[in-house]
Design a protein around this motif. Structure first.
Motif, PDB file in Angstrom:
ATOM      1  N   GLY A 117      48.159  -8.983  44.818  1.00  0.00           N
ATOM      2  CA  GLY A 117      46.811  -8.389  44.850  1.00  0.00           C
ATOM      3  C   GLY A 117      46.558  -7.493  43.654  1.00  0.00           C
ATOM      4  N   LEU A 118      47.616  -6.838  43.188  1.00  0.00           N
ATOM      5  CA  LEU A 118      47.501  -5.905  42.074  1.00  0.00           C
ATOM      6  C   LEU A 118      47.506  -6.620  40.720  1.00  0.00           C
ATOM      7  CD1 LEU A 118      47.238  -2.832  42.311  1.00  0.00           C
ATOM      8  CD2 LEU A 118      49.694  -2.655  41.915  1.00  0.00           C
ATOM      9  N   THR A 119      48.160  -7.781  40.672  1.00  0.00           N
ATOM     10  CA  THR A 119      48.219  -8.520  39.401  1.00  0.00           C
ATOM     11  C   THR A 119      47.086  -9.542  39.282  1.00  0.00           C
ATOM     12  OG1 THR A 119      49.809 -10.072  40.364  1.00  0.00           O
ATOM     13  CG2 THR A 119      50.714  -8.243  39.093  1.00  0.00           C
ATOM     14  N   GLU A 120      46.502  -9.893  40.436  1.00  0.00           N
ATOM     15  CA  GLU A 120      45.401 -10.874  40.420  1.00  0.00           C
ATOM     16  C   GLU A 120      44.187 -10.292  41.147  1.00  0.00           C
ATOM     17  OE1 GLU A 120      46.839 -14.572  42.080  1.00  0.00           O
ATOM     18  OE2 GLU A 120      48.646 -14.543  40.843  1.00  0.00           O
ATOM     19  N   SER A 121      43.812  -9.078  40.761  1.00  0.00           N
ATOM     20  CA  SER A 121      42.718  -8.401  41.473  1.00  0.00           C
ATOM     21  C   SER A 121      41.382  -9.120  41.279  1.00  0.00           C
ATOM     22  CB  SER A 121      42.616  -6.944  41.005  1.00  0.00           C
ATOM     23  OG  SER A 121      42.163  -6.882  39.669  1.00  0.00           O
ATOM     24  N   VAL A 122      40.527  -8.950  42.281  1.00  0.00           N
ATOM     25  CA  VAL A 122      39.185  -9.557  42.273  1.00  0.00           C
ATOM     26  C   VAL A 122      38.300  -8.814  41.269  1.00  0.00           C
ATOM     27  CG1 VAL A 122      37.124  -9.967  43.694  1.00  0.00           C
ATOM     28  CG2 VAL A 122      39.409 -10.213  44.705  1.00  0.00           C
ATOM     29  N   PRO A 123      37.637  -9.509  40.344  1.00  0.00           N
ATOM     30  CA  PRO A 123      36.746  -8.822  39.404  1.00  0.00           C
ATOM     31  C   PRO A 123      35.547  -8.212  40.132  1.00  0.00           C
ATOM     32  CG  PRO A 123      37.122 -11.118  38.732  1.00  0.00           C
ATOM     33  CD  PRO A 123      37.648 -10.972  40.122  1.00  0.00           C
ATOM     34  N   LEU A 124      35.126  -7.062  39.664  1.00  0.00           N
ATOM     35  CA  LEU A 124      33.939  -6.394  40.212  1.00  0.00           C
ATOM     36  C   LEU A 124      32.756  -7.364  40.306  1.00  0.00           C
ATOM     37  CD1 LEU A 124      32.155  -3.907  40.954  1.00  0.00           C
ATOM     38  CD2 LEU A 124      32.039  -3.385  38.518  1.00  0.00           C
ATOM     39  N   ALA A 125      32.588  -8.204  39.289  1.00  0.00           N
ATOM     40  CA  ALA A 125      31.460  -9.146  39.249  1.00  0.00           C
ATOM     41  C   ALA A 125      31.461 -10.129  40.423  1.00  0.00           C
ATOM     42  CB  ALA A 125      31.474  -9.917  37.932  1.00  0.00           C
ATOM     43  N   ASP A 126      32.640 -10.369  41.017  1.00  0.00           N
ATOM     44  CA  ASP A 126      32.750 -11.324  42.129  1.00  0.00           C
ATOM     45  C   ASP A 126      32.727 -10.657  43.507  1.00  0.00           C
ATOM     46  OD1 ASP A 126      32.978 -13.231  40.191  1.00  0.00           O
ATOM     47  OD2 ASP A 126      35.130 -13.566  40.430  1.00  0.00           O
ATOM     48  N   ALA A 127      32.677  -9.329  43.538  1.00  0.00           N
ATOM     49  CA  ALA A 127      32.729  -8.609  44.819  1.00  0.00           C
ATOM     50  C   ALA A 127      31.362  -8.609  45.494  1.00  0.00           C
ATOM     51  CB  ALA A 127      33.197  -7.178  44.590  1.00  0.00           C
ATOM     52  N   LYS A 128      31.356  -9.004  46.764  1.00  0.00           N
ATOM     53  CA  LYS A 128      30.097  -9.049  47.523  1.00  0.00           C
ATOM     54  C   LYS A 128      30.181  -8.134  48.746  1.00  0.00           C
ATOM     55  CE  LYS A 128      28.924 -13.791  46.159  1.00  0.00           C
ATOM     56  NZ  LYS A 128      30.071 -13.953  45.229  1.00  0.00           N
ATOM     57  N   VAL A 129      29.160  -7.333  48.916  1.00  0.00           N
ATOM     58  CA  VAL A 129      29.111  -6.372  50.022  1.00  0.00           C
ATOM     59  C   VAL A 129      29.297  -7.060  51.368  1.00  0.00           C
ATOM     60  CG1 VAL A 129      27.651  -4.686  51.212  1.00  0.00           C
ATOM     61  CG2 VAL A 129      27.672  -4.770  48.732  1.00  0.00           C
ATOM     62  N   ALA A 130      28.698  -8.236  51.527  1.00  0.00           N
ATOM     63  CA  ALA A 130      28.759  -8.952  52.805  1.00  0.00           C
ATOM     64  C   ALA A 130      30.183  -9.284  53.251  1.00  0.00           C
ATOM     65  CB  ALA A 130      27.944 -10.245  52.711  1.00  0.00           C
ATOM     66  N   ASP A 131      31.118  -9.317  52.297  1.00  0.00           N
ATOM     67  CA  ASP A 131      32.501  -9.692  52.612  1.00  0.00           C
ATOM     68  C   ASP A 131      33.356  -8.536  53.120  1.00  0.00           C
ATOM     69  OD1 ASP A 131      31.877 -12.231  51.745  1.00  0.00           O
ATOM     70  OD2 ASP A 131      32.744 -11.962  49.739  1.00  0.00           O
ATOM     71  N   TYR A 132      32.811  -7.318  53.076  1.00  0.00           N
ATOM     72  CA  TYR A 132      33.630  -6.135  53.396  1.00  0.00           C
ATOM     73  C   TYR A 132      32.885  -5.146  54.285  1.00  0.00           C
ATOM     74  CZ  TYR A 132      36.059  -8.051  49.348  1.00  0.00           C
ATOM     75  OH  TYR A 132      36.696  -8.902  48.483  1.00  0.00           O
ATOM     76  N   ASP A 133      33.672  -4.306  54.952  1.00  0.00           N
ATOM     77  CA  ASP A 133      33.111  -3.260  55.818  1.00  0.00           C
ATOM     78  C   ASP A 133      33.153  -1.887  55.157  1.00  0.00           C
ATOM     79  OD1 ASP A 133      32.804  -4.895  58.390  1.00  0.00           O
ATOM     80  OD2 ASP A 133      34.881  -5.274  57.808  1.00  0.00           O
ATOM     81  N   ALA A 134      33.948  -1.792  54.080  1.00  0.00           N
ATOM     82  CA  ALA A 134      34.092  -0.507  53.381  1.00  0.00           C
ATOM     83  C   ALA A 134      34.497  -0.765  51.940  1.00  0.00           C
ATOM     84  CB  ALA A 134      35.150   0.354  54.063  1.00  0.00           C
ATOM     85  N   ILE A 135      34.145   0.189  51.077  1.00  0.00           N
ATOM     86  CA  ILE A 135      34.642   0.180  49.701  1.00  0.00           C
ATOM     87  C   ILE A 135      35.400   1.479  49.488  1.00  0.00           C
ATOM     88  CG2 ILE A 135      32.491   1.159  48.711  1.00  0.00           C
ATOM     89  CD1 ILE A 135      33.093  -0.594  46.193  1.00  0.00           C
ATOM     90  N   PHE A 136      36.532   1.369  48.800  1.00  0.00           N
ATOM     91  CA  PHE A 136      37.392   2.527  48.549  1.00  0.00           C
ATOM     92  C   PHE A 136      37.722   2.590  47.069  1.00  0.00           C
ATOM     93  CE2 PHE A 136      41.878   4.116  48.240  1.00  0.00           C
ATOM     94  CZ  PHE A 136      41.618   5.436  48.579  1.00  0.00           C
ATOM     95  N   LEU A 137      37.493   3.758  46.477  1.00  0.00           N
ATOM     96  CA  LEU A 137      37.742   3.955  45.051  1.00  0.00           C
ATOM     97  C   LEU A 137      38.955   4.861  44.853  1.00  0.00           C
ATOM     98  CD1 LEU A 137      34.045   4.720  43.940  1.00  0.00           C
ATOM     99  CD2 LEU A 137      35.164   2.479  44.084  1.00  0.00           C
ATOM    100  N   PRO A 138      40.112   4.285  44.495  1.00  0.00           N
ATOM    101  CA  PRO A 138      41.270   5.118  44.193  1.00  0.00           C
ATOM    102  C   PRO A 138      41.136   5.700  42.797  1.00  0.00           C
ATOM    103  CG  PRO A 138      41.868   2.816  43.955  1.00  0.00           C
ATOM    104  CD  PRO A 138      40.421   2.850  44.366  1.00  0.00           C
ATOM    105  N   GLY A 139      41.917   6.727  42.506  1.00  0.00           N
ATOM    106  CA  GLY A 139      41.801   7.398  41.219  1.00  0.00           C
ATOM    107  C   GLY A 139      42.851   7.000  40.202  1.00  0.00           C
ATOM    108  N   GLY A 140      43.324   8.014  39.504  1.00  0.00           N
ATOM    109  CA  GLY A 140      44.059   7.816  38.263  1.00  0.00           C
ATOM    110  C   GLY A 140      43.060   8.114  37.160  1.00  0.00           C
ATOM    111  N   HIS A 141      43.511   8.685  36.060  1.00  0.00           N
ATOM    112  CA  HIS A 141      42.564   9.071  35.015  1.00  0.00           C
ATOM    113  C   HIS A 141      41.858   7.881  34.366  1.00  0.00           C
ATOM    114  CE1 HIS A 141      44.173  13.203  35.263  1.00  0.00           C
ATOM    115  NE2 HIS A 141      43.011  13.536  34.717  1.00  0.00           N
ATOM    116  N   GLY A 142      42.363   6.655  34.596  1.00  0.00           N
ATOM    117  CA  GLY A 142      41.684   5.475  34.064  1.00  0.00           C
ATOM    118  C   GLY A 142      40.250   5.380  34.540  1.00  0.00           C
TER     119      GLY A 142
END
Length: 227
Positions: free
Chosen positions: A80-105
């Motif tokens: 999941g970490l090496t083949e993450s889903v691009p933001l452009a392909d993420a659809k709200v309908a597919d999920y119940d929540a969005i979570f934004l982890p940090g790191g200075h990146g």
């Protein structure tokens, strides 16, 4: 009943100005396992998709947690970490929540990212859970709620504190101090009495955590909101 799904949206930036950084491992790994325990499916995404850059410091002592160690040895999780889903392909309908982890990146590629802002606004407008930890709330600073006001306005919120930013000597590297920015936007900023102590708050469908050590607490709040 179908399992609840969380989209973990990570940074794709491996530098902040000329300093090497990335995503902070604990902030992905600890929530991932908390949600798994609750029967919630977590999908890892990132701004560009593909491999998520990790902050080296978060993969080594003293910051290497047992959850991070477990994750590094978990082939399926690592995929999941090496083949993450691009933001452009993420659809709200597919999920119940969005979570934004940090790191200075994420300080580099979250705040002004129009596609991320739009996605988070769609989650909020759909009445879904929006959550972030540590520097992750950088992805909320330009997000408007359904009422057209800043999403954090009038809400209890937390994030990486000024004291913690000074403690890691990155105050001149970040474009703004997250605590100050959240307050400026009308957020009711809360923090632990001591630096690095776990602190997470929830207000309606918005859940935020202060620092890496708050990852478990904020993940539990998200699980509760989804139950």
């Amino acid at each position: 009943m179908t399992a609840k799904r969380v989209l973990i949206m990570c940074t794709s930036a491996n530098k902040l100005k000329d300093v090497d950084t990335g995503c902070w491992a604990e902030e992905v790994c600890a929530p991932f396992y908390i949600w798994k325990k609750h029967g919630i499916t977590a999908t890892i995404g990132s701004i560009k998709g593909g491999e998520v850059p990790m902050d080296d410091a978060s993969l080594n002592p003293p910051f290497l947690t047992k959850e991070v160690e477990e994750f590094l040895l978990d082939d399926e999780a690592m995929k999941g970490l090496t083949e993450s889903v691009p933001l452009a392909d993420a659809k709200v309908a597919d999920y119940d929540a969005i979570f934004l982890p940090g790191g200075h990146g994420c300080v580099a590629d979250f705040p002004d990212n129009a596609a991320l802002i739009k996605l988070v606004e769609e989650f909020a407008a759909a009445g879904k859970v929006v959550a972030a930890v540590c520097h992750g709330p950088n992805g909320l600073v330009n997000v408007k709620g359904p009422d057209g006001k800043p999403l954090v306005a009038g809400k209890k919120v937390t994030g990486f504190s000024n004291a913690e930013e000074y403690a890691v000597a990155k105050e001149n590297l970040v474009p703004f101090m997250l605590e100050d920015k959240l307050k400026e936007l009308g957020g009711k900023f809360e923090m632990a009495k001591e630096k690095w102590a776990s602190h997470a708050v929830v207000d309606g469908k918005l859940a935020t955590g202060q620092n890496p050590g708050s990852s478990i607490a904020v993940a539990e709040l998200v699980a509760k909101l989804l139950s």
